[in-house]
Design an enzyme around this catalytic site. Structure first.
Site, PDB file in Angstrom:
ATOM      1  N   GLY A 193       0.843  -1.189   0.000  1.00  0.00           N
ATOM      2  CA  GLY A 193       0.000   0.000   0.000  1.00  0.00           C
ATOM      3  C   GLY A 193       0.878   1.237   0.000  1.00  0.00           C
ATOM      4  O   GLY A 193       2.045   1.178   0.401  1.00  0.00           O
TER       5      GLY A 193
ATOM      6  N   CYS B 106       5.967  -0.076   7.499  1.00  0.00           N
ATOM      7  CA  CYS B 106       5.617   1.115   6.737  1.00  0.00           C
ATOM      8  C   CYS B 106       6.818   1.503   5.870  1.00  0.00           C
ATOM      9  O   CYS B 106       7.936   1.566   6.369  1.00  0.00           O
ATOM     10  CB  CYS B 106       5.256   2.245   7.691  1.00  0.00           C
ATOM     11  SG  CYS B 106       4.792   3.754   6.850  1.00  0.00           S
ATOM     12  N   LEU B 107       6.547   1.768   4.601  1.00  0.00           N
ATOM     13  CA  LEU B 107       7.632   2.147   3.682  1.00  0.00           C
ATOM     14  C   LEU B 107       8.281   3.469   4.094  1.00  0.00           C
ATOM     15  O   LEU B 107       9.423   3.736   3.727  1.00  0.00           O
ATOM     16  CB  LEU B 107       7.113   2.252   2.248  1.00  0.00           C
ATOM     17  CG  LEU B 107       6.652   0.936   1.599  1.00  0.00           C
ATOM     18  CD1 LEU B 107       6.037   1.219   0.237  1.00  0.00           C
ATOM     19  CD2 LEU B 107       7.802  -0.042   1.468  1.00  0.00           C
TER      20      LEU B 107
ATOM     21  N   GLN C 162       3.254  10.008   1.262  1.00  0.00           N
ATOM     22  CA  GLN C 162       4.521   9.280   1.345  1.00  0.00           C
ATOM     23  C   GLN C 162       5.437   9.573   0.160  1.00  0.00           C
ATOM     24  O   GLN C 162       6.633   9.331   0.227  1.00  0.00           O
ATOM     25  CB  GLN C 162       4.263   7.762   1.399  1.00  0.00           C
ATOM     26  CG  GLN C 162       3.583   7.321   2.674  1.00  0.00           C
ATOM     27  CD  GLN C 162       3.409   5.818   2.684  1.00  0.00           C
ATOM     28  OE1 GLN C 162       2.456   5.301   2.140  1.00  0.00           O
ATOM     29  NE2 GLN C 162       4.369   5.119   3.284  1.00  0.00           N
TER      30      GLN C 162
ATOM     31  N   HIS D  73      -2.364   7.588   6.905  1.00  0.00           N
ATOM     32  CA  HIS D  73      -1.346   8.467   6.323  1.00  0.00           C
ATOM     33  C   HIS D  73      -1.970   9.784   5.853  1.00  0.00           C
ATOM     34  O   HIS D  73      -1.346  10.839   5.936  1.00  0.00           O
ATOM     35  CB  HIS D  73      -0.662   7.801   5.123  1.00  0.00           C
ATOM     36  CG  HIS D  73       0.489   6.914   5.476  1.00  0.00           C
ATOM     37  ND1 HIS D  73       1.603   7.372   6.139  1.00  0.00           N
ATOM     38  CD2 HIS D  73       0.711   5.596   5.245  1.00  0.00           C
ATOM     39  CE1 HIS D  73       2.456   6.367   6.300  1.00  0.00           C
ATOM     40  NE2 HIS D  73       1.937   5.275   5.776  1.00  0.00           N
TER      41      HIS D  73
ATOM     42  N   HIS E  68      -4.445   1.621   7.224  1.00  0.00           N
ATOM     43  CA  HIS E  68      -3.082   2.143   7.372  1.00  0.00           C
ATOM     44  C   HIS E  68      -2.873   3.321   6.408  1.00  0.00           C
ATOM     45  O   HIS E  68      -2.337   4.368   6.800  1.00  0.00           O
ATOM     46  CB  HIS E  68      -2.092   0.997   7.087  1.00  0.00           C
ATOM     47  CG  HIS E  68      -0.645   1.369   7.120  1.00  0.00           C
ATOM     48  ND1 HIS E  68       0.248   0.802   8.003  1.00  0.00           N
ATOM     49  CD2 HIS E  68       0.080   2.243   6.367  1.00  0.00           C
ATOM     50  CE1 HIS E  68       1.456   1.326   7.798  1.00  0.00           C
ATOM     51  NE2 HIS E  68       1.378   2.204   6.808  1.00  0.00           N
ATOM     52  N   GLU E  69      -3.327   3.159   5.162  1.00  0.00           N
ATOM     53  CA  GLU E  69      -3.118   4.229   4.164  1.00  0.00           C
ATOM     54  C   GLU E  69      -3.984   5.450   4.461  1.00  0.00           C
ATOM     55  O   GLU E  69      -3.536   6.585   4.278  1.00  0.00           O
ATOM     56  CB  GLU E  69      -3.356   3.693   2.744  1.00  0.00           C
ATOM     57  CG  GLU E  69      -2.479   2.514   2.329  1.00  0.00           C
ATOM     58  CD  GLU E  69      -1.000   2.650   2.654  1.00  0.00           C
ATOM     59  OE1 GLU E  69      -0.496   3.790   2.669  1.00  0.00           O
ATOM     60  OE2 GLU E  69      -0.362   1.615   2.918  1.00  0.00           O
TER      61      GLU E  69
HETATM   62 ZN   LIG Z   1       2.751   3.430   5.903  1.00  0.00          ZN
END
Ligand SMILES: [Zn+2]
Length: 149
Positions: A46, A93-94, A51, A140, A136-137
């Site tokens: 995701g 998380c990226l 991000q 963000h 989660h997204e």
């Molecule tokens: Zn994340």
């Protein structure tokens, strides 16, 4: 085009509420394609626009971790319903590559609404991994990271 993923958790773009998309322009459609490419390359399941440095309410997500996975793109996603039942699972998380996986408690089922890249309204009932990725997204988009949970 592969986009640069913001990995400083103190970067204001990761900490602010992202703006609603008012009009789905060619730039927004390209952003979505680039976000999908960036997510695949990372690899991740995701990605949210903040991000990659865009404070806009846009997310992309994979529907599963296997090769049958489809990709969902949502503009201005809103979680309309969350199940009472919650579950704990590990999340990474990226944007937090140095952070090890954290156990996060989230509702197991959600209903989410948003627009697809063609501007059509879509309603998705998600559970399990996909419900978790979408939550989660969407976090963000509100400036929330897993380390805050
Ligand atoms: Zn994340």
């Amino acid at each position: 085009m592969i986009l640069y993923i913001q990995t400083n958790p103190n970067n204001p773009i990761l900490r602010q509420k992202a703006r609603e998309v008012k009009e789905i322009t060619a730039e927004i459609k390209q952003l979505i394609l680039d976000m999908i490419e960036t997510m695949e390359k990372a690899p991740g399941v995701g990605l949210a626009a903040p991000q990659v440095g865009q404070s806009l309410r846009v997310i992309v997500a994979k529907t599963s971790r296997d090769e049958k996975s489809e990709t969902i793109s949502l503009i201005n996603p809103k979680i309309k319903k969350s199940s009472w039942k919650k579950a704990l699972a590990e999340e990474g998380c990226l944007s937090l590559p140095q952070q090890s996986y954290l156990l996060i408690k989230r509702p197991v089922k959600i209903k989410v609404e948003g627009l697809n890249p063609e501007g059509a309204k879509v309603k998705i009932k998600a559970e399990g991994l996909l419900a978790r990725i979408i939550q989660h997204e969407v976090d963000h988009l509100d400036g929330v990271l897993i380390v805050d949970k």
